[in-house]
Design an enzyme around this catalytic site. Structure first.
Site, short mmCIF file in Angstrom:
data_model
loop_
_atom_site.label_atom_id
_atom_site.label_comp_id
_atom_site.label_asym_id
_atom_site.label_seq_id
_atom_site.Cartn_x
_atom_site.Cartn_y
_atom_site.Cartn_z
N LYS A 22 0.83 -1.20 0.00
CA LYS A 22 0.00 0.00 0.00
C LYS A 22 0.87 1.25 0.00
O LYS A 22 0.54 2.26 -0.64
CB LYS A 22 -0.93 0.01 1.21
CG LYS A 22 -2.06 -0.99 1.14
CD LYS A 22 -2.99 -0.80 2.34
CE LYS A 22 -4.14 -1.79 2.31
NZ LYS A 22 -5.08 -1.58 3.45
N ASP A 84 -9.93 1.57 4.36
CA ASP A 84 -10.56 0.34 4.83
C ASP A 84 -11.36 -0.22 3.67
O ASP A 84 -11.99 0.53 2.93
CB ASP A 84 -11.47 0.59 6.04
CG ASP A 84 -11.90 -0.71 6.69
OD1 ASP A 84 -11.00 -1.48 7.10
OD2 ASP A 84 -13.10 -0.97 6.79
N PHE A 167 -5.02 -11.14 -3.52
CA PHE A 167 -5.18 -11.73 -2.19
C PHE A 167 -6.65 -11.66 -1.81
O PHE A 167 -7.49 -11.16 -2.56
CB PHE A 167 -4.32 -11.00 -1.16
CG PHE A 167 -4.62 -9.52 -1.04
CD1 PHE A 167 -5.52 -9.06 -0.09
CD2 PHE A 167 -4.02 -8.60 -1.87
CE1 PHE A 167 -5.83 -7.71 0.02
CE2 PHE A 167 -4.30 -7.24 -1.77
CZ PHE A 167 -5.21 -6.80 -0.82
N GLY A 168 -6.98 -12.18 -0.65
CA GLY A 168 -8.34 -12.11 -0.16
C GLY A 168 -9.34 -12.79 -1.08
O GLY A 168 -9.16 -13.95 -1.47
N HIS A 195 -10.94 -0.92 -6.62
CA HIS A 195 -11.66 -0.07 -5.66
C HIS A 195 -10.70 0.83 -4.90
O HIS A 195 -10.97 2.00 -4.69
CB HIS A 195 -12.47 -0.93 -4.69
CG HIS A 195 -11.67 -2.02 -4.04
ND1 HIS A 195 -10.93 -2.94 -4.74
CD2 HIS A 195 -11.50 -2.35 -2.72
CE1 HIS A 195 -10.34 -3.77 -3.90
NE2 HIS A 195 -10.66 -3.43 -2.67
N ARG A 196 -9.54 0.28 -4.52
CA ARG A 196 -8.57 1.07 -3.77
C ARG A 196 -7.95 2.15 -4.65
O ARG A 196 -7.82 3.30 -4.24
CB ARG A 196 -7.47 0.17 -3.20
CG ARG A 196 -6.44 0.93 -2.35
CD ARG A 196 -5.46 -0.01 -1.66
NE ARG A 196 -6.13 -0.81 -0.64
CZ ARG A 196 -6.39 -2.10 -0.73
NH1 ARG A 196 -6.02 -2.78 -1.81
NH2 ARG A 196 -7.00 -2.73 0.24
#
Length: 223
Positions: A22, A84, A167-168, A195-196
């Site tokens: 990030k 988040d 991931f996730g 989205h990020r």
């Protein structure tokens, strides 16, 4: 901050995470956007400034990201950014949502979280498998200013994981208009539609404004 550090190397922005991926993304997003900002030395993560972990007890993505940003801004005295994110499934009323990272009970157990969701969705017809990744990106200042933006990546839940990237829940979300899962996307393509990435790009103008103001104050321009 150490009095021996030059002004040019002192941190000006802190990202409320210990995730180096990030941090790299934020540095690249800001590169060349703010005059005089050396992103490689002045944009840092929370761990480098010994900022404490923040209890994520908000009930929305926006609340949680803002709480993290404000807590780190107060601790460090710097402009702080936080995010988040999670997966929102339409037929589940928006769940797993803010509980995405601990859906199966243990935080960060990606394999168990993914399998539980697949089991819960096993009998759901294709036309009812709409879902979206959601991200809230927030910026806060030590003085209490704040701003938050939302980003989305909408798609359809697959019935089995596909791909090894990301991931996730990446292996089970197929973005609308595509024939691959998020985990099968080239990283550059993923970053361009994620989205990020969307949330942080929308946050960028406010972030640039606040950083420009913090630079003026630090150099004495605000006196």
């Amino acid at each position: 901050m150490s009095g021996g550090a030059s002004a040019a190397s002192q941190p000006r922005l802190v990202l409320a995470t210990r995730n180096q991926g990030k941090l790299r993304e934020l540095r690249e997003l800001l590169r060349g956007q703010v005059p005089g900002l050396d992103v490689d030395t002045q944009v840092v993560d929370a761990a480098s400034l010994e900022a404490p972990d923040v209890v994520e007890d908000g009930v929305t993505f926006e609340e949680i990201s803002l709480k993290k940003a404000h807590a780190v801004a107060r601790h460090t005295g710097l402009v702080a950014v936080a995010d988040d994110s999670g997966l929102s499934v339409e037929v589940l009323g928006g769940a797993p949502g803010i509980f995405s990272a601990r859906w199966a009970g243990r935080h960060g157990d990606d394999a168990s979280n993914l399998q539980l969701l697949l089991d819960q969705m096993a009998d759901v017809k294709p036309e009812h498998r709409n879902a979206a990744f959601v991200c809230a990106a927030a910026v806060a200042t030590p003085a209490g200013e704040e701003h938050v933006e939302l980003g989305f990546l909408a798609g359809t839940l697959l019935t089995a994981p596909r791909g090894t990237g990301g991931f996730g829940y990446d292996p089970i979300l197929q973005p609308h208009g595509m024939h691959v899962s998020v985990a099968e996307l080239d990283p550059e393509v993923k970053n361009s539609i994620s989205h990020r990435g969307t949330a942080f790009r929308q946050l960028l103008p406010e972030l640039v404004r606040l950083l420009a103001g913090s630079h003026d104050d630090a150099s004495g321009g605000g006196r």
